[in-house]
Each structure stands twice: as C-alpha cells, then as structure tokens.
Design an enzyme around this catalytic site. Structure first.
Site, PDB file in Angstrom:
ATOM      1  N   ASN A 154       0.854  -1.340  -0.026  1.00  0.00           N
ATOM      2  CA  ASN A 154       0.089   0.049   0.164  1.00  0.00           C
ATOM      3  C   ASN A 154       0.951   1.376   0.058  1.00  0.00           C
ATOM      4  OD1 ASN A 154      -1.809   2.146   0.518  1.00  0.00           O
ATOM      5  ND2 ASN A 154      -2.148   1.434   2.680  1.00  0.00           N
ATOM      6  N   LYS A 196       0.198   4.221  -0.041  1.00  0.00           N
ATOM      7  CA  LYS A 196      -0.518   5.442   0.359  1.00  0.00           C
ATOM      8  C   LYS A 196      -0.316   6.800  -0.552  1.00  0.00           C
ATOM      9  CE  LYS A 196      -0.043   3.486   4.982  1.00  0.00           C
ATOM     10  NZ  LYS A 196      -0.089   3.694   6.323  1.00  0.00           N
ATOM     11  N   HIS A 217      -9.602   1.286   5.229  1.00  0.00           N
ATOM     12  CA  HIS A 217      -7.931   1.648   5.952  1.00  0.00           C
ATOM     13  C   HIS A 217      -8.344   2.403   6.889  1.00  0.00           C
ATOM     14  CE1 HIS A 217      -4.024   2.976   6.627  1.00  0.00           C
ATOM     15  NE2 HIS A 217      -3.550   1.902   5.959  1.00  0.00           N
ATOM     16  N   GLU A 266      -6.713   4.898   8.117  1.00  0.00           N
ATOM     17  CA  GLU A 266      -6.430   6.441   7.779  1.00  0.00           C
ATOM     18  C   GLU A 266      -7.593   7.049   7.069  1.00  0.00           C
ATOM     19  OE1 GLU A 266      -2.834   5.742   5.555  1.00  0.00           O
ATOM     20  OE2 GLU A 266      -2.126   5.426   7.528  1.00  0.00           O
ATOM     21  N   GLU A 313      -4.898  -4.384  11.046  1.00  0.00           N
ATOM     22  CA  GLU A 313      -4.015  -3.548  11.033  1.00  0.00           C
ATOM     23  C   GLU A 313      -4.142  -2.651  12.473  1.00  0.00           C
ATOM     24  OE1 GLU A 313      -2.328  -2.654   6.832  1.00  0.00           O
ATOM     25  OE2 GLU A 313      -3.750  -1.412   7.521  1.00  0.00           O
ATOM     26  N   GLY A 363       2.785   2.742  10.656  1.00  0.00           N
ATOM     27  CA  GLY A 363       3.763   3.795  10.246  1.00  0.00           C
ATOM     28  C   GLY A 363       4.608   4.179  11.370  1.00  0.00           C
ATOM     29  N   SER A 402       3.681  -1.694  10.264  1.00  0.00           N
ATOM     30  CA  SER A 402       5.197  -1.657  10.467  1.00  0.00           C
ATOM     31  C   SER A 402       5.806  -3.006  10.136  1.00  0.00           C
ATOM     32  CB  SER A 402       5.821  -1.313  11.747  1.00  0.00           C
ATOM     33  OG  SER A 402       5.221   0.118  11.882  1.00  0.00           O
TER      34      SER A 402
HETATM   35  P1  PGA Z   1       3.034   0.503   7.445  1.00  0.00           P
HETATM   36  O1  PGA Z   1       1.529   0.765   6.952  1.00  0.00           O
HETATM   37  O2  PGA Z   1       3.548  -0.786   7.057  1.00  0.00           O
HETATM   38  O3  PGA Z   1       3.832   1.821   7.113  1.00  0.00           O
HETATM   39  O4  PGA Z   1       3.037   0.526   8.994  1.00  0.00           O
HETATM   40  C1  PGA Z   1       0.768  -0.471   7.059  1.00  0.00           C
HETATM   41  C2  PGA Z   1      -0.554   0.137   6.361  1.00  0.00           C
HETATM   42  O5  PGA Z   1      -1.091   1.140   6.732  1.00  0.00           O
HETATM   43  O6  PGA Z   1      -1.063  -0.496   5.549  1.00  0.00           O
END
Ligand code: PGA
Length: 250
Positions: free
Chosen positions: A9, A11, A94, A96, A165, A171, A211
C-alpha cells in the site's frame, strides 16, 4: 491451505520513477506460492500496469473505492474504473480513511458491495487504536468492525480478504509482536467460524499490517493464522518489498 498474500500500500507516496523501479524489480517475481499485490495512488495504476504486465502474475489494486457506481461525485473513483485499468483488488476501510475521512462501518460495507459489483476483491481493514488496546477493548472494536462485514453473509464474505492492522502499529515502527498478531487473527477466525461456519473461516485470508519490514516479516508470517501482510512504508523500497515477498513463501 490458504495461499499467502503480500500487498503493498503505497498510500500517497511514489512517483513515475518508483513505478519504473518497481516494474523492473517485480518483472520476474514468482507468484506461484505467494499472491503479490501493489496498490499505488490512482494516477499510477495505468503506468504500473504497463510496467508490470498482467502476465507477470502481479495484481494491482486501488487504495479506496467510491460507494457509488457513477455520477456527480467529484474526486471519487468507481470500482468499474479500477477494474478497467487492470485492478483486481481494492483496499476498503483503511484506518487512515476511517479516521481522516469519517468512514463508518456502514460506509465500509457500502464500499465492499460497490467493489464486488465491479468484480474486485475488497481487502477490508480492521484494527484498534492504542487507547482501545490499553482499555482492553481490542476484541470489542475489531469484533464490531468485523461483524459489519460478516453480516453481509457467507456468499459475500467468501470473496473478501481481511487485514488486521492495529492503528498503533501503522507507520509508527512499533510492530505487534507475533503473539499479539496471532491472538487477534485467531479471534477473527473464530468469530468468523461462529458466524458463518468453520469451513469458510478456514479459507478466509487474514493479512497482518503495521510496520512490517524485511526484518520482522518472516516471524509474523510464521503465525498460524497470519496469511501474509499489508505493507505500507516498506513497500516503497523495491528490494525490501521483494524480501518481504520471499518471507511469505511457505
Ligand atoms: P506501515 O503501513 O507498513 O507503513 O505501518 C501499513 C498500512 O497502513 O497498510
């Protein structure tokens, strides 16, 4: 036997230069034992499809989809458009989007149905915040988000991929331990079995996200109920992404 999946992803990151680098890196990747998916920002889907042709076995996906099929929805992208550009999947719900775009469980369910109408596989994200985990409410939150989807019924759920998640691990560099991930994945599988039967629950792919890096992927993917990963930051480095794909090979 569930086939592992590694999904990147991007983003709101990347560039045409990354599209070309990723295209070169993924050109010869072996997808026979691991499903590989890349979800770049919308404008890069077409160029990435050309850089990594469908015959490579690498799937492409969107990061979001409109709950509507067409019309006066400025800025939205319809499932049929993603499908026409060569996508087979789309990320839905997601954290976010839930947090920054006020996506409720109801919106997530509408988007799941919109994706399915377009023939796309929705990757539905669930996960608790740090406050919820500290308050001992992980199962309550994840259970509520999951139930909204399970309520659609087995004939819908069998077409989905789920991604657990934990919001506190996204992140942040703070990964769930394999034990923490496995515990929630097992909870999700059991709740799915209770609602829709054990056979469907055993086939239901559940990815872990938050992460994941080349250094911790193998341990996380080794958990019994972790069927691969949804990778954010680490999917922007072609070599690291290839290492994570290798870590998912059984
Ligand atoms: P990250 O994000 O691997 O940067 O923690 C995962 C995600 O939000 O899908």
């Amino acid at each position: 036997m569930r086939k592992p999946m590694v999904a990147g992803n991007w983003k709101m990151n990347g560039s045409l230069a990354l599209v070309n680098d990723m295209g070169r890196a993924l050109a010869g990747v072996d997808c026979s034992a691991v499903d590989v998916l890349v979800c770049p920002p919308f404008p890069y889907i077409g160029p990435l499809r050309r850089a990594v042709p469908d015959e490579s076995g690498v799937a492409l996906g969107g990061q979001d989809v409109s709950r509507y099929d067409s019309g006066a929805y400025t800025g939205e992208v319809a499932g049929a458009m993603l499908a026409e550009m060569g996508c087979r999947h789309v990320i839905v719900g997601h954290s976010e989007r839930r947090a920054m775009h006020a996506e409720t469980d109801e919106v997530v369910v509408d988007k799941v149905q919109a994706a399915l109408r377009a023939g796309l596989t929705p990757i539905v994200c669930v996960g608790e915040t740090l406050e919820a985990r500290d308050a001992g409410e992980t199962e309550q939150v994840v259970g509520r988000q999951l139930d909204a989807v399970l309520d659609l019924g087995g004939f819908v759920v069998e077409k989905l991929v789920l991604a657990y998640e934990p919001v506190w691990a996204i992140g942040t560099g703070r990964t769930a331990s394999p034990e923490q991930a496995q515990a929630v994945h097992a909870f999700i599988r059991q709740r799915t079995a209770d609602a829709l039967g054990d056979e469907l629950a055993q086939r239901f792919p559940i990815l872990y996200g938050g992460s994941v890096k080349p250094g911790n992927a193998r341990e996380l993917f080794g958990c019994a109920d972790v069927d691969g990963g949804l990778i954010g930051g680490a999917s922007l480095d072609p070599d690291g992404f290839l290492e994570i794909i290798s870590a998912a090979r059984p």
